[in-house]
Each structure stands twice: as C-alpha cells, then as structure tokens.
Design an enzyme around this catalytic site. Structure first.
Site, PDB file in Angstrom:
ATOM      1  CG  ASP A  80      26.437 -11.069 -13.058  1.00 42.63           C
ATOM      2  OD1 ASP A  80      27.408 -11.831 -13.213  1.00 42.63           O
ATOM      3  OD2 ASP A  80      26.547  -9.824 -12.996  1.00 42.63           O
ATOM      4  CB  SER A  81      27.895 -16.413 -15.111  1.00 37.62           C
ATOM      5  OG  SER A  81      27.633 -17.138 -13.915  1.00 37.62           O
ATOM      6  CG  ASP A  94      27.736 -12.149  -9.268  1.00 40.48           C
ATOM      7  OD1 ASP A  94      28.677 -11.778  -8.536  1.00 40.48           O
ATOM      8  OD2 ASP A  94      27.910 -12.815 -10.309  1.00 40.48           O
ATOM      9  CE  LYS A 143      31.237 -12.501  -8.118  1.00 41.39           C
ATOM     10  NZ  LYS A 143      31.158 -11.637  -9.331  1.00 41.39           N
ATOM     11  CD  GLU A 190      31.171  -7.629 -12.449  1.00 36.80           C
ATOM     12  OE1 GLU A 190      31.502  -6.844 -13.362  1.00 36.80           O
ATOM     13  OE2 GLU A 190      30.561  -8.698 -12.655  1.00 36.80           O
ATOM     14  CD  GLU A 217      36.086 -13.031 -14.822  1.00 34.57           C
ATOM     15  OE1 GLU A 217      35.671 -13.560 -15.878  1.00 34.57           O
ATOM     16  OE2 GLU A 217      35.333 -12.496 -13.987  1.00 34.57           O
TER      17      GLU A 217
END
Length: 263
Positions: free
Chosen positions: A44-45, A83, A112, A114, A181
């Site tokens: 999602d970067s 993501d 993925k 978070e 991270e």
C-alpha cells in the site's frame, strides 16, 4: 519452481536469504521475476510513491486489487504478496477474510496485515480458511497517526518485550511470515531466533530470514531525505535490471544491509 510457503520455510531453515521487493505493475513484475526476486509485495506504499499521498491510509481495496492483478500477470516464479489496505480487516476477522479473498482472487498467494497480538485472531481466522498471512510489526505505517510519525519501534525494554510478545502470538496464530520494520537489529535477531517462522526485515538488521525494500528506493527515486535503511543500488548498476539483480545478490550474500543501514 514456484516460490511457495514451503519454499520460504525451507530457505529460512537452510539459511538462504529471502529477497523481497515492492512491485506495482506487470512490467516490473516480469523484470523482478527474471532477476530472482523471491517475493513481490504489492505494497500500500503505492499510495505514497505512485499517488503522491503523504501516508498509505487513502489506498482502497479496488486499487489494491487492480495492482495485484497487474503484478500477478508478470510473475512466473515469485510469490505474490498483497497488502491489506487500511480499513479492510480491522473491523473483524470476517471482514478481513472477505477482503483477503478478493486479493487472492486477483492473484495474490498471501496477504499482509499490520498490527500486533490483537490481530492474532484475524490471522488464525484467515489461515484456517486457506489464506496465508504475513504479519507486519514494528513501524506499521497504517498506525502513523497513533505513533506520531515514522519512528523506530522497540527501543525501550518494555516496547521490545511487547514486540516479542506480538511476534510470538502472530506466529502461534499461523502467520507464515513476520515482517519487522524499523526495529533495532538486536531485537529483530532475538525475535527471529524465537518464533520459528521466517522473518523479513526493513530497517531491522541482517539477522532475519530476508529483506524487503521499496523498488523506487532501490532505484534511487526518493524525493527528500533518504531513509537510513535504504541503499541506492542504481548508483552501482548500468540498468534497472542490474540494480534489481544487485539488490538480490546483496541480500543473498548478506552484504545488505550493512551496519550503516541498521538501528
């Protein structure tokens, strides 16, 4: 041979480093696949590096589905990891599965998410229903407003203990990978030794199972100040293909990250 969950487990057990890069389209997917990248992360970067947003939060599910389809079309060997965008899984495990299924149908092999131990129930729910999960701890960009910025996590003893507990809970829930991270290298090494699941680092030192970077950082395309954990591989290459191959080689032989890239 296609990279699978079993491949990653075998690589980690044998001490073979895993090379991951972000990827957002079919052309780069084909290039990275040919260069030996093991995992292509549709991050999602893309909200920041492609859309010009100041965080990852505005990225939507339809956007993630679109880019996942593009990347999946170019990947022959590499695993495709997508993501889960902000707001697509936090409400409930059922919400998470419904949206993870959309990404899997778009071509992802793993998703993925978070968050720490509080996401263990969602991880377990997804894994039990056939969705492999990469858990993301440490600096989790979707929590930027809670953190008050992009900061190294796990520096204090209490925060380090919390991250260790998070990693254990997520691994026990069935996560196939744990991505860390911006955490101190020594902490990432301890977690990697403890949890029995392959670990991926970005700003987490060398003693993890593999590394990930944003492709634009690898190519030296970063407006503003370069992050400490970033290396411009394009500076030593004559082509984009050469830069990506150089990154893969440096991850595999352990020369990246070096001490200057660690916290």
């Amino acid at each position: 041979m296609k990279v699978t969950v079993n491949t990653l487990q075998h690589m980690a057990a044998e001490g073979q480093k895993i090379a991951m890069l972000t990827c957002y389209d079919a052309s780069f997917s084909t290039l990275m696949d040919d260069a030996g990248v093991d995992i292509l992360l549709i991050g999602d970067s893309l909200g920041m590096v492609m859309q010009g947003e100041d965080s990852t939060l505005p990225v939507s599910m339809p956007e993630m589905e679109y880019h996942t389809r593009c990347v999946a079309r170019g990947a022959k060997r590499a695993m495709v990891l997508a993501d889960m965008p902000f707001g697509s899984y936090q409400e409930s495990p059922a919400q998470g599965f419904a949206n993870a299924a959309r990404l899997m149908q778009a071509g992802a092999h793993m998703v993925k998410i978070e968050g720490g131990a509080f996401m263990a129930e969602t991880v377990r729910f997804l894994v039990q229903r056939g969705v492999p999960v990469c858990a993301h701890i440490g600096l989790t960009p979707q929590f930027v407003n809670t953190f008050g910025g992009y900061k190294v996590q796990g520096k204090s003893e209490s925060d380090a203990e919390r991250l260790q507990a998070d990693a254990r809970a997520l691994a026990e829930a069935g996560a196939s990978l744990v991505l860390m991270e911006c955490v101190p290298a020594a902490l990432a090494a301890r977690i990697s030794q403890e949890i029995g699941v392959p670990t991926i680092g970005i700003g987490a030192g060398p003693d993890v199972s593999g590394q990930v970077l944003v492709i634009y950082d690898v190519l030296g395309v970063y407006p503003g100040k370069k992050a400490r954990f970033v290396k411009n591989f394009m500076a030593e290459a004559h082509s984009i293909q050469g830069a990506v191959a150089g990154y893969v080689a440096a991850v595999k032989d352990g020369s990246f990250p070096a001490a200057e890239h660690c916290f």
